[in-house]
Scaffold this active site. Structure first.
Site, PDB file in Angstrom:
ATOM      1  N   LYS A   1      29.507  35.194  38.601  1.00  0.00           N
ATOM      2  CA  LYS A   1      29.808  36.547  38.132  1.00  0.00           C
ATOM      3  C   LYS A   1      28.795  37.028  37.101  1.00  0.00           C
ATOM      4  O   LYS A   1      28.468  38.212  37.057  1.00  0.00           O
ATOM      5  CB  LYS A   1      31.225  36.607  37.533  1.00  0.00           C
ATOM      6  CG  LYS A   1      32.310  36.610  38.587  1.00  0.00           C
ATOM      7  CD  LYS A   1      33.604  37.170  38.049  1.00  0.00           C
ATOM      8  CE  LYS A   1      34.620  37.312  39.156  1.00  0.00           C
ATOM      9  NZ  LYS A   1      35.945  37.689  38.680  1.00  0.00           N
TER      10      LYS A   1
ATOM     11  N   LYS B   1      36.905  41.966  45.821  1.00  0.00           N
ATOM     12  CA  LYS B   1      37.170  43.357  45.445  1.00  0.00           C
ATOM     13  C   LYS B   1      35.881  44.037  44.995  1.00  0.00           C
ATOM     14  O   LYS B   1      35.774  45.254  45.019  1.00  0.00           O
ATOM     15  CB  LYS B   1      38.175  43.404  44.283  1.00  0.00           C
ATOM     16  CG  LYS B   1      39.545  42.840  44.602  1.00  0.00           C
ATOM     17  CD  LYS B   1      40.466  42.965  43.373  1.00  0.00           C
ATOM     18  CE  LYS B   1      41.660  42.061  43.452  1.00  0.00           C
ATOM     19  NZ  LYS B   1      41.779  41.122  42.335  1.00  0.00           N
TER      20      LYS B   1
ATOM     21  N   LYS C   1      32.500  35.112  49.817  1.00  0.00           N
ATOM     22  CA  LYS C   1      33.949  35.350  49.928  1.00  0.00           C
ATOM     23  C   LYS C   1      34.280  36.847  49.936  1.00  0.00           C
ATOM     24  O   LYS C   1      33.528  37.643  49.355  1.00  0.00           O
ATOM     25  CB  LYS C   1      34.713  34.598  48.829  1.00  0.00           C
ATOM     26  CG  LYS C   1      34.744  35.240  47.493  1.00  0.00           C
ATOM     27  CD  LYS C   1      35.788  34.579  46.580  1.00  0.00           C
ATOM     28  CE  LYS C   1      35.777  35.334  45.270  1.00  0.00           C
ATOM     29  NZ  LYS C   1      36.731  34.976  44.295  1.00  0.00           N
TER      30      LYS C   1
HETATM   31  P1  TYM Z   1      41.883  37.238  41.693  1.00  0.00           P
HETATM   32  O1  TYM Z   1      42.487  38.463  41.123  1.00  0.00           O
HETATM   33  O2  TYM Z   1      40.412  37.207  41.906  1.00  0.00           O
HETATM   34  O3  TYM Z   1      42.546  36.929  43.097  1.00  0.00           O
HETATM   35  C1  TYM Z   1      43.942  36.843  43.236  1.00  0.00           C
HETATM   36  C2  TYM Z   1      44.308  35.724  44.185  1.00  0.00           C
HETATM   37  O4  TYM Z   1      43.682  35.933  45.446  1.00  0.00           O
HETATM   38  C3  TYM Z   1      42.927  34.783  45.813  1.00  0.00           C
HETATM   39  N1  TYM Z   1      41.716  35.237  46.516  1.00  0.00           N
HETATM   40  C4  TYM Z   1      41.351  34.778  47.715  1.00  0.00           C
HETATM   41  N2  TYM Z   1      41.912  33.873  48.543  1.00  0.00           N
HETATM   42  C5  TYM Z   1      41.285  33.641  49.714  1.00  0.00           C
HETATM   43  N3  TYM Z   1      40.138  34.260  50.080  1.00  0.00           N
HETATM   44  C6  TYM Z   1      39.542  35.183  49.287  1.00  0.00           C
HETATM   45  N4  TYM Z   1      38.440  35.816  49.669  1.00  0.00           N
HETATM   46  C7  TYM Z   1      40.150  35.475  48.029  1.00  0.00           C
HETATM   47  N5  TYM Z   1      39.840  36.310  47.002  1.00  0.00           N
HETATM   48  C8  TYM Z   1      40.806  36.140  46.096  1.00  0.00           C
HETATM   49  C9  TYM Z   1      42.562  34.107  44.500  1.00  0.00           C
HETATM   50  O5  TYM Z   1      42.299  32.742  44.698  1.00  0.00           O
HETATM   51  C10 TYM Z   1      43.808  34.345  43.690  1.00  0.00           C
HETATM   52  O6  TYM Z   1      44.791  33.360  43.987  1.00  0.00           O
HETATM   53  N6  TYM Z   1      41.715  33.860  38.020  1.00  0.00           N
HETATM   54  C11 TYM Z   1      42.579  34.496  38.984  1.00  0.00           C
HETATM   55  C12 TYM Z   1      43.748  35.212  38.380  1.00  0.00           C
HETATM   56  C13 TYM Z   1      44.566  34.391  37.441  1.00  0.00           C
HETATM   57  C14 TYM Z   1      45.441  33.330  37.802  1.00  0.00           C
HETATM   58  C15 TYM Z   1      46.013  32.889  36.554  1.00  0.00           C
HETATM   59  C16 TYM Z   1      45.771  32.720  38.997  1.00  0.00           C
HETATM   60  C17 TYM Z   1      44.624  34.551  36.103  1.00  0.00           C
HETATM   61  N7  TYM Z   1      45.517  33.651  35.560  1.00  0.00           N
HETATM   62  C18 TYM Z   1      46.943  31.825  36.532  1.00  0.00           C
HETATM   63  C19 TYM Z   1      46.701  31.662  38.962  1.00  0.00           C
HETATM   64  C20 TYM Z   1      47.264  31.222  37.737  1.00  0.00           C
HETATM   65  C21 TYM Z   1      41.760  35.521  39.756  1.00  0.00           C
HETATM   66  O7  TYM Z   1      40.725  35.980  39.322  1.00  0.00           O
HETATM   67  O8  TYM Z   1      42.349  35.953  40.876  1.00  0.00           O
END
Ligand code: TYM
Length: 332
Positions: free
Chosen positions: A113, A198, A195
């Protein structure tokens, strides 16, 4: 027997896409019967990259609407946005004193990032995995459903929990286990090695959970592939990342084994497979998109859910944070 506890979060940084749904949200829905579940719209994580103050609130509502439209119950689960529960930030500070700089330096998501201009990335982006560990550990979560891209962050949360327990001679923090979906990682429709995200510049790289049927059709039609027919077996799929990705999406959407998908479409034309995949995706997305758009019309209702969820989350997190202060010899 007491039910185990799930925590997971989604950032309100853009519209929810198929990767978020297949990797995380569909698992949230599946698990709501089996576990005590806490799902957070992690707005404090989102601001590690600048967010427009005029837009972030509506993005929080969008994520919440997709949660509800996907079948998450606001009665069975605790659903709230992170900034309403200040204990997350409080615990993040304490855990920041446990985590080691060397551990953070290994985080590949930060490297991706921050890109080449790492010196110019926010400190928040660098320490972000500590806040994520705080989210999870605050609720003594036993399981964390996430996409495979979060694996390293989850290992860090376990390392932090372990070091805290060792340093303070306690067994206070529970070691959280990840729950991954079969689909592992949903990749971009424009580049099967990246991947689905967003933040990708191209709208054609991702399918949104609010896309119309025509948009889904067009995006799958335009999805990058090669000129060969569908494969007969899994052997050489690593050389065909785009087809591999579409097969994974089909398999995850239908909840069937990849092998079954390959056998079913063996040697068929890609356009035939793409049409079938489009139908499968429309079946899933159409009702979610319709309900999401309806829910977004009633912001008061959505805000009530977030406030109610935050009140419930605060009861748990307030107790935890007081206990943590006690362990480290301070008093709140
Ligand atoms: P975030 O907002 O990027 O994504 C949310 C969830 O979607 C999953 N995800 C994917 N899974 C499969 N293929 C993809 N291309 C893909 N893009 C996103 C992510 O793995 C996630 O489960 N750090 C986390 C948010 C977070 C979190 C937490 C998660 C903050 N605190 C505590 C679990 C527990 C994140 O950036 O997710």
């Amino acid at each position: 027997m007491q039910k185990e506890i799930i925590f997971s979060g989604v950032q309100p940084t853009g519209e929810i896409h198929l990767g978020n749904y297949l990797g995380a949200i569909s698992q949230f829905v599946e698990n709501q019967e089996k576990f005590h579940c806490i799902y957070s719209i992690v707005d404090l994580h989102a601001i590690t990259v600048w967010q427009d103050p005029n837009i972030i609130r509506s993005q929080i509502y969008s994520v919440l609407s997709v949660f509800l439209a996907s079948g998450l119950s606001s009665e069975k689960n605790i659903i709230f946005n992170q900034s309403k529960v200040s204990q997350h930030s409080e615990l993040a500070w304490i855990l920041g004193c446990t985590a080691r700089i060397g551990w953070l330096n290994r985080m590949t998501q930060f490297k991706d990032k921050a890109g080449k201009n790492r010196e110019n990335a926010s400190v928040g982006l660098y320490t972000y995995p500590i806040l994520m560990a705080a989210d999870i550990l605050l609720y003594k979560s036993t399981h964390v459903p996430v996409g495979e891209d979060q694996k390293q962050h989850l290992e860090l949360a376990r390392d932090i929990a372990h070091k805290f327990n060792t340093d303070y001679k306690t067994e206070y923090f529970v070691m959280p286990e990840p729950l991954f979906n079969k689909s592992t990682r949903v990749m971009s429709l424009r580049d099967g090695t990246k991947k689905m995200s967003k933040s990708d510049e191209s709208n054609y790289s991702r399918i949104l959970m609010t896309d119309s049927n025509d948009e889904i059709k067009l995006k799958i039609k335009k999805a990058k592939t090669d000129s060969m027919n569908m494969p007969d077996d899994e052997k050489n799929l690593s050389d065909r990342p785009e087809i591999n990705n579409l097969i994974n999406i089909y398999s995850a959407s239908m909840a069937i084994e990849k092998k079954e998908v390959i056998n079913h479409f063996a040697s068929k034309e890609i356009s035939f497979f793409k049409n079938e995949l489009t139908d499968v995706l429309i079946d899933i997305i159409e009702p979610i998109a319709r309900e999401t758009i309806k829910l977004l019309d009633d912001k008061n209702y959505l805000e009530t859910i977030l406030i109610d969820g935050a009140n419930k989350a605060q009861v748990i997190s307030n107790k935890s944070i007081s206990e943590v202060y006690e362990i480290i010899g301070l008093r709140r």
